[in-house]
Design a protein around this motif. Structure first.
Motif, PDB file in Angstrom:
ATOM      1  N   HIS A  38       0.832  -1.215   0.000  1.00 11.29           N
ATOM      2  CA  HIS A  38       0.000   0.000   0.000  1.00 11.29           C
ATOM      3  C   HIS A  38       0.865   1.263   0.000  1.00 11.29           C
ATOM      4  O   HIS A  38       0.547   2.252  -0.659  1.00 11.29           O
ATOM      5  CB  HIS A  38      -0.928  -0.016   1.216  1.00 11.29           C
ATOM      6  CG  HIS A  38      -1.466   1.326   1.598  1.00 11.29           C
ATOM      7  ND1 HIS A  38      -2.451   1.982   0.877  1.00 11.29           N
ATOM      8  CD2 HIS A  38      -1.149   2.160   2.627  1.00 11.29           C
ATOM      9  CE1 HIS A  38      -2.713   3.144   1.447  1.00 11.29           C
ATOM     10  NE2 HIS A  38      -1.940   3.274   2.508  1.00 11.29           N
ATOM     11  N   LEU A  39       1.967   1.214   0.744  1.00 11.31           N
ATOM     12  CA  LEU A  39       2.857   2.374   0.820  1.00 11.31           C
ATOM     13  C   LEU A  39       3.738   2.512  -0.422  1.00 11.31           C
ATOM     14  O   LEU A  39       4.432   3.518  -0.590  1.00 11.31           O
ATOM     15  CB  LEU A  39       3.735   2.281   2.074  1.00 11.31           C
ATOM     16  CG  LEU A  39       2.999   2.424   3.406  1.00 11.31           C
ATOM     17  CD1 LEU A  39       3.934   2.092   4.574  1.00 11.31           C
ATOM     18  CD2 LEU A  39       2.415   3.811   3.573  1.00 11.31           C
ATOM     19  N   GLY A  40       3.732   1.487  -1.281  1.00 18.51           N
ATOM     20  CA  GLY A  40       4.501   1.553  -2.518  1.00 18.51           C
ATOM     21  C   GLY A  40       5.927   1.044  -2.410  1.00 18.51           C
ATOM     22  O   GLY A  40       6.750   1.298  -3.293  1.00 18.51           O
ATOM     23  N   PHE A  41       6.226   0.326  -1.333  1.00 22.61           N
ATOM     24  CA  PHE A  41       7.576  -0.193  -1.143  1.00 22.61           C
ATOM     25  C   PHE A  41       7.716  -1.591  -1.732  1.00 22.61           C
ATOM     26  O   PHE A  41       6.778  -2.392  -1.669  1.00 22.61           O
ATOM     27  CB  PHE A  41       7.934  -0.261   0.343  1.00 22.61           C
ATOM     28  CG  PHE A  41       8.015   1.077   1.015  1.00 22.61           C
ATOM     29  CD1 PHE A  41       8.871   2.067   0.550  1.00 22.61           C
ATOM     30  CD2 PHE A  41       7.238   1.353   2.121  1.00 22.61           C
ATOM     31  CE1 PHE A  41       8.943   3.302   1.165  1.00 22.61           C
ATOM     32  CE2 PHE A  41       7.305   2.583   2.754  1.00 22.61           C
ATOM     33  CZ  PHE A  41       8.161   3.560   2.269  1.00 22.61           C
ATOM     34  N   PRO A  42       8.886  -1.924  -2.278  1.00 20.72           N
ATOM     35  CA  PRO A  42       9.109  -3.282  -2.776  1.00 20.72           C
ATOM     36  C   PRO A  42       9.198  -4.275  -1.600  1.00 20.72           C
ATOM     37  O   PRO A  42       9.525  -3.887  -0.482  1.00 20.72           O
ATOM     38  CB  PRO A  42      10.442  -3.185  -3.513  1.00 20.72           C
ATOM     39  CG  PRO A  42      11.120  -1.984  -2.946  1.00 20.72           C
ATOM     40  CD  PRO A  42      10.034  -1.055  -2.492  1.00 20.72           C
ATOM     41  N   ASP A  43       8.909  -5.533  -1.881  1.00 20.55           N
ATOM     42  CA  ASP A  43       8.864  -6.537  -0.823  1.00 20.55           C
ATOM     43  C   ASP A  43      10.223  -6.735  -0.135  1.00 20.55           C
ATOM     44  O   ASP A  43      10.278  -6.976   1.060  1.00 20.55           O
ATOM     45  CB  ASP A  43       8.350  -7.869  -1.370  1.00 20.55           C
ATOM     46  CG  ASP A  43       7.859  -8.781  -0.273  1.00 20.55           C
ATOM     47  OD1 ASP A  43       7.130  -8.296   0.624  1.00 20.55           O
ATOM     48  OD2 ASP A  43       8.199  -9.977  -0.305  1.00 20.55           O
ATOM     49  N   TYR A  44      11.309  -6.592  -0.894  1.00 22.08           N
ATOM     50  CA  TYR A  44      12.621  -6.782  -0.274  1.00 22.08           C
ATOM     51  C   TYR A  44      12.884  -5.739   0.805  1.00 22.08           C
ATOM     52  O   TYR A  44      13.612  -5.997   1.771  1.00 22.08           O
ATOM     53  CB  TYR A  44      13.754  -6.779  -1.306  1.00 22.08           C
ATOM     54  CG  TYR A  44      14.006  -5.432  -1.962  1.00 22.08           C
ATOM     55  CD1 TYR A  44      14.783  -4.457  -1.333  1.00 22.08           C
ATOM     56  CD2 TYR A  44      13.468  -5.147  -3.209  1.00 22.08           C
ATOM     57  CE1 TYR A  44      15.008  -3.229  -1.933  1.00 22.08           C
ATOM     58  CE2 TYR A  44      13.697  -3.917  -3.808  1.00 22.08           C
ATOM     59  CZ  TYR A  44      14.467  -2.972  -3.175  1.00 22.08           C
ATOM     60  OH  TYR A  44      14.691  -1.751  -3.764  1.00 22.08           O
ATOM     61  N   PHE A  45      12.290  -4.563   0.675  1.00 22.83           N
ATOM     62  CA  PHE A  45      12.488  -3.508   1.679  1.00 22.83           C
ATOM     63  C   PHE A  45      11.878  -3.912   3.020  1.00 22.83           C
ATOM     64  O   PHE A  45      12.426  -3.603   4.074  1.00 22.83           O
ATOM     65  CB  PHE A  45      11.896  -2.187   1.186  1.00 22.83           C
ATOM     66  CG  PHE A  45      12.124  -1.038   2.129  1.00 22.83           C
ATOM     67  CD1 PHE A  45      13.411  -0.589   2.404  1.00 22.83           C
ATOM     68  CD2 PHE A  45      11.065  -0.411   2.751  1.00 22.83           C
ATOM     69  CE1 PHE A  45      13.629   0.466   3.278  1.00 22.83           C
ATOM     70  CE2 PHE A  45      11.268   0.642   3.624  1.00 22.83           C
ATOM     71  CZ  PHE A  45      12.554   1.085   3.891  1.00 22.83           C
ATOM     72  N   ARG A  46      10.765  -4.627   2.969  1.00 22.54           N
ATOM     73  CA  ARG A  46      10.116  -5.119   4.190  1.00 22.54           C
ATOM     74  C   ARG A  46      11.076  -6.048   4.938  1.00 22.54           C
ATOM     75  O   ARG A  46      11.266  -5.921   6.148  1.00 22.54           O
ATOM     76  CB  ARG A  46       8.814  -5.840   3.841  1.00 22.54           C
ATOM     77  CG  ARG A  46       8.101  -6.471   5.004  1.00 22.54           C
ATOM     78  CD  ARG A  46       6.823  -7.176   4.549  1.00 22.54           C
ATOM     79  NE  ARG A  46       7.034  -8.123   3.469  1.00 22.54           N
ATOM     80  CZ  ARG A  46       7.406  -9.395   3.643  1.00 22.54           C
ATOM     81  NH1 ARG A  46       7.593  -9.869   4.844  1.00 22.54           N
ATOM     82  NH2 ARG A  46       7.575 -10.179   2.600  1.00 22.54           N
ATOM     83  N   ALA A  47      11.718  -6.957   4.215  1.00 23.48           N
ATOM     84  CA  ALA A  47      12.662  -7.886   4.850  1.00 23.48           C
ATOM     85  C   ALA A  47      13.887  -7.134   5.371  1.00 23.48           C
ATOM     86  O   ALA A  47      14.348  -7.373   6.498  1.00 23.48           O
ATOM     87  CB  ALA A  47      13.082  -8.961   3.854  1.00 23.48           C
ATOM     88  N   GLU A  48      14.389  -6.226   4.585  1.00 22.61           N
ATOM     89  CA  GLU A  48      15.558  -5.427   4.985  1.00 22.61           C
ATOM     90  C   GLU A  48      15.268  -4.628   6.247  1.00 22.61           C
ATOM     91  O   GLU A  48      16.056  -4.605   7.188  1.00 22.61           O
ATOM     92  CB  GLU A  48      15.917  -4.495   3.830  1.00 22.61           C
ATOM     93  CG  GLU A  48      17.097  -3.596   4.070  1.00 22.61           C
ATOM     94  CD  GLU A  48      17.334  -2.683   2.875  1.00 22.61           C
ATOM     95  OE1 GLU A  48      17.735  -1.525   3.124  1.00 22.61           O
ATOM     96  OE2 GLU A  48      17.134  -3.089   1.721  1.00 22.61           O
ATOM     97  N   LEU A  49      14.114  -3.979   6.277  1.00 21.05           N
ATOM     98  CA  LEU A  49      13.730  -3.163   7.431  1.00 21.05           C
ATOM     99  C   LEU A  49      13.450  -4.036   8.653  1.00 21.05           C
ATOM    100  O   LEU A  49      13.780  -3.657   9.781  1.00 21.05           O
ATOM    101  CB  LEU A  49      12.525  -2.300   7.082  1.00 21.05           C
ATOM    102  CG  LEU A  49      12.177  -1.176   8.041  1.00 21.05           C
ATOM    103  CD1 LEU A  49      13.358  -0.242   8.258  1.00 21.05           C
ATOM    104  CD2 LEU A  49      10.986  -0.393   7.511  1.00 21.05           C
ATOM    105  N   GLY A  50      12.872  -5.205   8.433  1.00 23.34           N
ATOM    106  CA  GLY A  50      12.635  -6.130   9.545  1.00 23.34           C
ATOM    107  C   GLY A  50      13.927  -6.553  10.210  1.00 23.34           C
ATOM    108  O   GLY A  50      14.042  -6.556  11.444  1.00 23.34           O
ATOM    109  N   ILE A  51      14.922  -6.890   9.419  1.00 27.11           N
ATOM    110  CA  ILE A  51      16.235  -7.268   9.964  1.00 27.11           C
ATOM    111  C   ILE A  51      16.859  -6.079  10.696  1.00 27.11           C
ATOM    112  O   ILE A  51      17.386  -6.225  11.806  1.00 27.11           O
ATOM    113  CB  ILE A  51      17.158  -7.777   8.842  1.00 27.11           C
ATOM    114  CG1 ILE A  51      16.643  -9.122   8.317  1.00 27.11           C
ATOM    115  CG2 ILE A  51      18.602  -7.902   9.326  1.00 27.11           C
ATOM    116  CD1 ILE A  51      17.285  -9.575   7.013  1.00 27.11           C
TER     117      ILE A  51
END
Length: 130
Positions: A38-51
């Motif tokens: 929804h925010l327009g971020f790629p899925d890899y960014f979610r994993a990167e930010l989670g780590i």
């Protein structure tokens, strides 16, 4: 001094719990995945930010982590909170979605201020290194 330590640990614990829960949710909660889309971020960014959030939580929570590492953790976490607020504002999300990272940023600033206050008084944090 006891009051300062209490304020530091309460604020730090709130930030650490928030980061830990968010970091875990980034990998396990489908709603979070949808939120990133929804925010327009790629899925890899979610994993990167989670780590990054999990590492930041550990850096802030572990008293023996060197002060210089904690400084970088505070900076990185602060940037993520500010960026989250901006992303939610830009996406037209409800006020609660915008205010949550702003409130956490304020709590982070309290933790940071008291981290320095305790270090300035001779390193009163148990196990803290300078």
């Amino acid at each position: 001094m006891k009051r300062d330590k209490l304020v530091y640990w309460v604020a730090t614990t709130l930030v650490v719990l928030s980061l830990g829960f968010a970091g875990f949710a980034y990998f396990t909660d489908p709603a979070v995945k949808a939120g990133f889309k929804h925010l327009g971020f790629p899925d890899y960014f979610r994993a990167e930010l989670g780590i990054a959030k999990i590492i930041g939580a550990l850096a802030l929570a572990i008293p023996t982590v060197p002060s210089q590492v904690k400084e970088w953790a505070y900076a990185g976490v602060g940037i993520t909170f500010i960026s989250a607020a901006i992303a939610h504002i830009s996406s037209g999300d409800p006020v609660g979605m915008v205010m949550a990272p702003i409130v956490l940023f304020v709590v982070l600033v309290v933790s940071y201020r008291y981290f320095h206050k305790l270090h300035a008084v001779g390193g009163q944090l148990a196990g803290a290194t300078h």
